[in-house]
Design a protein around this motif. Structure first.
Motif, PDB file in Angstrom:
ATOM      1  N   SER A 130      31.663 -84.170-104.554  1.00 25.75           N
ATOM      2  CA  SER A 130      32.007 -84.418-103.155  1.00 25.75           C
ATOM      3  C   SER A 130      31.123 -83.677-102.157  1.00 25.75           C
ATOM      4  CB  SER A 130      33.477 -84.041-102.923  1.00 25.75           C
ATOM      5  OG  SER A 130      33.726 -82.719-103.370  1.00 25.75           O
ATOM      6  N   GLY A 131      29.939 -83.305-102.580  1.00 26.40           N
ATOM      7  CA  GLY A 131      29.015 -82.652-101.652  1.00 26.40           C
ATOM      8  C   GLY A 131      29.347 -81.196-101.382  1.00 26.40           C
ATOM      9  N   HIS A 132      29.853 -80.495-102.391  1.00 28.64           N
ATOM     10  CA  HIS A 132      30.183 -79.079-102.246  1.00 28.64           C
ATOM     11  C   HIS A 132      29.144 -78.225-102.963  1.00 28.64           C
ATOM     12  CE1 HIS A 132      34.723 -80.213-101.678  1.00 28.64           C
ATOM     13  NE2 HIS A 132      33.975 -80.506-100.620  1.00 28.64           N
ATOM     14  N   PHE A 133      28.796 -77.108-102.332  1.00 31.67           N
ATOM     15  CA  PHE A 133      27.787 -76.217-102.889  1.00 31.67           C
ATOM     16  C   PHE A 133      28.291 -74.780-102.834  1.00 31.67           C
ATOM     17  CE2 PHE A 133      25.558 -79.965-101.605  1.00 31.67           C
ATOM     18  CZ  PHE A 133      24.574 -80.141-102.565  1.00 31.67           C
ATOM     19  N   TRP A 134      28.048 -74.052-103.934  1.00 35.60           N
ATOM     20  CA  TRP A 134      28.366 -72.641-103.973  1.00 35.60           C
ATOM     21  C   TRP A 134      27.208 -71.849-103.370  1.00 35.60           C
ATOM     22  CZ3 TRP A 134      33.026 -70.836-104.833  1.00 35.60           C
ATOM     23  CH2 TRP A 134      33.917 -71.572-105.628  1.00 35.60           C
ATOM     24  N   ILE A 135      27.541 -70.943-102.462  1.00 37.33           N
ATOM     25  CA  ILE A 135      26.552 -70.103-101.794  1.00 37.33           C
ATOM     26  C   ILE A 135      26.895 -68.651-102.115  1.00 37.33           C
ATOM     27  CG2 ILE A 135      25.438 -69.543 -99.606  1.00 37.33           C
ATOM     28  CD1 ILE A 135      25.293 -72.529-100.380  1.00 37.33           C
ATOM     29  N   SER A 136      25.921 -67.904-102.615  1.00 37.09           N
ATOM     30  CA  SER A 136      26.181 -66.500-102.939  1.00 37.09           C
ATOM     31  C   SER A 136      25.584 -65.578-101.887  1.00 37.09           C
ATOM     32  CB  SER A 136      25.621 -66.155-104.324  1.00 37.09           C
ATOM     33  OG  SER A 136      24.217 -66.239-104.341  1.00 37.09           O
ATOM     34  N   HIS A 137      26.342 -64.518-101.579  1.00 38.83           N
ATOM     35  CA  HIS A 137      25.926 -63.503-100.610  1.00 38.83           C
ATOM     36  C   HIS A 137      25.698 -62.181-101.332  1.00 38.83           C
ATOM     37  CE1 HIS A 137      27.319 -65.999 -97.163  1.00 38.83           C
ATOM     38  NE2 HIS A 137      28.310 -66.336 -97.969  1.00 38.83           N
ATOM     39  N   TYR A 138      24.788 -61.402-100.810  1.00 33.62           N
ATOM     40  CA  TYR A 138      24.616 -60.057-101.342  1.00 33.62           C
ATOM     41  C   TYR A 138      25.459 -59.109-100.495  1.00 33.62           C
ATOM     42  CZ  TYR A 138      22.480 -56.242-103.885  1.00 33.62           C
ATOM     43  OH  TYR A 138      22.275 -55.147-104.700  1.00 33.62           O
ATOM     44  N   GLY A 139      26.742 -59.017-100.868  1.00 33.27           N
ATOM     45  CA  GLY A 139      27.656 -58.142-100.150  1.00 33.27           C
ATOM     46  C   GLY A 139      28.921 -58.829 -99.681  1.00 33.27           C
ATOM     47  N   CYS A 140      28.935 -60.173 -99.678  1.00 34.30           N
ATOM     48  CA  CYS A 140      30.108 -60.917 -99.196  1.00 34.30           C
ATOM     49  C   CYS A 140      30.615 -61.926-100.211  1.00 34.30           C
ATOM     50  CB  CYS A 140      29.788 -61.630 -97.879  1.00 34.30           C
ATOM     51  SG  CYS A 140      29.511 -60.515 -96.498  1.00 34.30           S
ATOM     52  N   GLY A 141      30.268 -61.764-101.479  1.00 38.35           N
ATOM     53  CA  GLY A 141      30.808 -62.626-102.514  1.00 38.35           C
ATOM     54  C   GLY A 141      30.293 -64.052-102.473  1.00 38.35           C
ATOM     55  N   LEU A 142      31.198 -64.998-102.693  1.00 38.31           N
ATOM     56  CA  LEU A 142      30.859 -66.420-102.778  1.00 38.31           C
ATOM     57  C   LEU A 142      31.536 -67.217-101.672  1.00 38.31           C
ATOM     58  CD1 LEU A 142      31.377 -67.085-106.600  1.00 38.31           C
ATOM     59  CD2 LEU A 142      29.174 -66.920-105.428  1.00 38.31           C
ATOM     60  N   ALA A 143      30.885 -68.296-101.261  1.00 37.00           N
ATOM     61  CA  ALA A 143      31.474 -69.248-100.325  1.00 37.00           C
ATOM     62  C   ALA A 143      31.122 -70.647-100.796  1.00 37.00           C
ATOM     63  CB  ALA A 143      30.958 -69.012 -98.905  1.00 37.00           C
ATOM     64  N   MET A 144      32.001 -71.599-100.519  1.00 31.62           N
ATOM     65  CA  MET A 144      31.718 -72.993-100.843  1.00 31.62           C
ATOM     66  C   MET A 144      31.462 -73.768 -99.558  1.00 31.62           C
ATOM     67  SD  MET A 144      33.942 -75.892-102.882  1.00 31.62           S
ATOM     68  CE  MET A 144      33.584 -75.280-104.533  1.00 31.62           C
ATOM     69  N   LEU A 145      30.323 -74.435 -99.509  1.00 26.72           N
ATOM     70  CA  LEU A 145      29.935 -75.232 -98.349  1.00 26.72           C
ATOM     71  C   LEU A 145      30.244 -76.701 -98.593  1.00 26.72           C
ATOM     72  CD1 LEU A 145      28.304 -75.579 -95.607  1.00 26.72           C
ATOM     73  CD2 LEU A 145      26.318 -76.023 -97.073  1.00 26.72           C
ATOM     74  N   ASP A 146      30.898 -77.337 -97.627  1.00 27.61           N
ATOM     75  CA  ASP A 146      31.063 -78.785 -97.618  1.00 27.61           C
ATOM     76  C   ASP A 146      29.902 -79.344 -96.804  1.00 27.61           C
ATOM     77  OD1 ASP A 146      31.666 -81.446 -97.190  1.00 27.61           O
ATOM     78  OD2 ASP A 146      33.781 -81.096 -96.779  1.00 27.61           O
TER      79      ASP A 146
END
Length: 362
Positions: A130-146
């Motif tokens: 469904s067009g979702h991507f995992w984005i990793s941060h150095y210090g803020c964990g993970l986020a999922m982008l729609d």
């Protein structure tokens, strides 16, 4: 640089104020070459006209990181004319292409107030379609982008009171395997994320050689193609050796350097590559070795000419002629012919403008 079939090098010059260190290099489905640098520049190379176009990656006004140099560290194609770029200090950028015009726009995660949200280390496509991507941060964990709405719809952080949360907020790499499982390499260890149960389970990497170890986190994760069940992974941890992880029972088998000549060449493993015949190629501080899983032995690559053993090998790739290319973090590039066991070494020569411009190859 382009290394040609006849082993000559063609060098394409870029203005020094635009180039800097190349942190990412990607060719997309339209045969366009994208280059990310540590000087806040995104370069687009036209292979037909041999012309570079340079685009500045600006730090959003809402960031307190504006005084810091932007580095483009990851470029990921989403669709034909849309890409994502992960940067240090300028966050996640969307690249939109119309003919030769390129527009960049930053995604700001309004759910995170910490300025480390502008440090993106890796991008991986989600298991869903469904067009979702995992984005990793150095210090803020993970986020999922729609990607369709442009919103961040999910966040995963470390919670000291929850053993099933992300093990550490400093994330270095994310990887989605063939089964759709998300693997997260952090400063604390390797995490596996189960979307169905919404839980993380850490796979601790043993500190076999803690003395003198520089990095404790997983630096490379690849599928084991010898496993027809797709249930095992090869993982490198620089300074701690090589590991084979089984998804079936959670066991971890470790490999380390020893006085045995059939052991791992060095515990400082920088790169992994598996060829179609199931041979694992391992780039280390002290050279390149292979691992034959059927025989259970490591072998340092044999060299039949006078070339030196490649050292500090940070990248490995195979070309269409089945030659192996080794990028050294200090000594240029090596081309290894498996049939003849001969090596061609490319390095910088200040008297030759057509030679490699820099011996540090990432």
């Amino acid at each position: 640089h382009r290394i040609n079939v006849d082993n000559s090098i063609t060098t394409y010059r870029v203005k020094s104020d635009e180039l800097g260190e190349i942190n990412s290099l990607t060719i997309d489905s339209e045969n366009r070459i994208w280059i990310g640098t540590n000087k806040g520049k995104l370069l687009l190379f036209n292979k037909l006209t041999k012309v570079f176009k340079s685009f500045t990656v600006f730090t959003p006004d809402s960031s307190n990181k504006k005084a810091l140099p932007v580095a483009v560290v990851k470029i990921f194609q989403v669709e034909k004319d849309k890409l994502l770029a992960g940067t240090w200090y300028s966050g996640l950028q969307q690249i939109n292409v119309s003919l030769d015009d390129v527009q960049l726009s930053a995604y700001e995660d309004m759910n995170i107030s910490d300025d480390r949200k502008w440090i993106i280390t890796s991008i991986a496509k989600s298991n869903d379609a469904s067009g979702h991507f995992w984005i990793s941060h150095y210090g803020c964990g993970l986020a999922m982008l729609d990607i369709n709405s442009g919103n961040f719809i999910l966040h995963k952080r470390h919670d000291p009171s929850d053993a099933k949360s992300l093990c550490h907020d400093f994330v270095n790499v994310v990887f989605t395997d063939n089964s759709g499982t998300l693997w997260v390499g952090t400063d604390e260890g390797l995490d596996k994320y189960d979307e169905l149960s919404n839980r993380f389970s850490i796979r601790l990497i043993s500190d076999f050689n803690k003395a003198g170890t520089v990095r404790r986190f997983p630096s490379e994760i690849i599928e084991n193609i010898n496993d027809s069940t797709h249930q095992s992974l090869w993982i490198s941890v620089s300074g701690a050796g090589l590991f084979n992880y089984s998804r079936l029972d959670g066991s971890v088998k470790s490999f380390h350097h020893s006085t045995n000549r059939n052991s791992l060449l060095s515990d400082y493993v920088y790169s992994l590559y598996m060829t179609a015949d199931g041979l694992l190629w391992i780039g280390t501080l002290d050279g390149v070795c292979t691992y034959d899983e059927k025989k259970g032995v490591f072998e340092t690559i044999a060299i039949n000419n006078s070339a030196e053993q490649p050292k500090s090998v940070g990248s490995i790739i195979e070309d269409r002629q089945h030659r192996l290319w080794f990028g050294s973090l200090r000594n240029g590039v090596y081309c290894y012919n498996r049939a003849t066991k001969k090596i061609i070494h490319y390095e910088h020569d200040h008297n030759d403008p057509q030679s490699l411009a820099e011996n540090r190859v990432f």
